[in-house]
Scaffold this motif. Sequence first.
Motif: not given
Length: 472
Positions: A308-313, A333-337, A357-361
Amino acid sequence: MNSKSLHISTIGCQMNVYDANQIAGVLAPLGYTGTDALESADLVIVNTCTIREKAEQKAFSFLGRLAKIKIANPSLIVAVGGCVAQQEGEAILKRMPHVDLVFGTHAIFRLPAMVRRIESSRCRIVDVRLSDSIDADSPVVGPATDDQVSAFVTIMRGCDNYCTYCVVPYVRGREASRHPDRIIEEIRTRVNQGVREVTLLGQNVNSYGNKEGLCSFAELLARVDGVRGLKRIRFTTSHPKDLSDDLIRTFGRLKKLCRHIHLPVQSGDDGILKRMNRKYTRNTYFEKIEGLRAACPDIAITSDFIVGFPGETDRQFQATLDLLKAVRYDGIFAFMYSDRPNAPAAAFSGKIAEPIKRERLQALLSLQDKITREKHQAMVGQTLRILVEGPSRGLKSDDTDAKTPPIRWSGRASSNHIVHFSVPGDLLAEKEMLTGNFADIMIEGAHAHSLWGRLIRQPKNAVQGKGDTIAA
């Protein structure tokens, strides 16, 4: 000298854990000894992290609880250290009237004088001054506990990379490396105290010594490998752009260097990597992975990701999932921006909605969980040599009918896998089962985050050998 109680609450990375030990060490001459009892402490220090928003929120929530404790105990000294302290400075005193001291990431060795001033005059102090040299003060190496197998050793601090999402250069300062002689001296002291494994710490260990003209990181590892009595070496964290061919070759050359590397990639898309200012591409990163596996075929590789970095498609996120499938990490280790103060990305357009972002994580973690389980299952039937860390906490034995119920122990393989195993009670006196020694474990079970096996008896005083897998 009257004994006083010190409670340190540490939030964040391994560097903060190391700093907490330094804090305890510099305050010991003032009569402060550690305590877990928050309500009866004379001094409470909150060692904070600001890398992610949740860590900062956790710190301020804990500080809020201390307000009530200070009402009941007005003589209590409340101090805030670490990255949030460096970032916020005097604003913390304005926000929280019960806080007496705010000290930054470079102020640890100035801490005793500040505490003395507060004890004598009950003043309020802020010290967030950054210094240029990391060798200005000698690390405090306190006594190791009887069961301490591993220790952190800082080899450098700060960062010069300025990734657009990161605040480390602003709160830890610019890169500065310690002299190798002082690092070796600290490690030898730790080994003499019984430590058998060290983890070398830095925001970017791969660039160690470059600015100061010291030895390279690969050369430092070779020196550490020669320390008598040390059994294993680990390090973190590595920036992919500075992972040299010489450093890659050390995994096939140094006997004590563990076969594991944490190599944060953050994204699998070149456009996002450029916007993050990571200074490498997907292809160059993948070439590093191939080089590592050529030098050490069974190396375990872990990584960090930001979703979910800004602009991530959607397409760019799919590129990250594709990279995960191609590399097949042992763990991530994975995190939401989240926006961080002073980080350039906070001003970027194209912010991603929280539900996306939550869905992608969740998608990223689910895919890695599947890969990790497959990798763990493939290890069943192998024998791993582990460094025993001690009895497993909170685990009960399955064998309730045995006259001498087995006790569960745990340790880590060279690949950093956690391995639990049973030890019959009549074997506990055997030297090879003592904490800090090696044991060979036949893997019989695989779980999401650990492995399970049984002890294979070994000769006493087992000698460290290159490699982790004994038999397939």
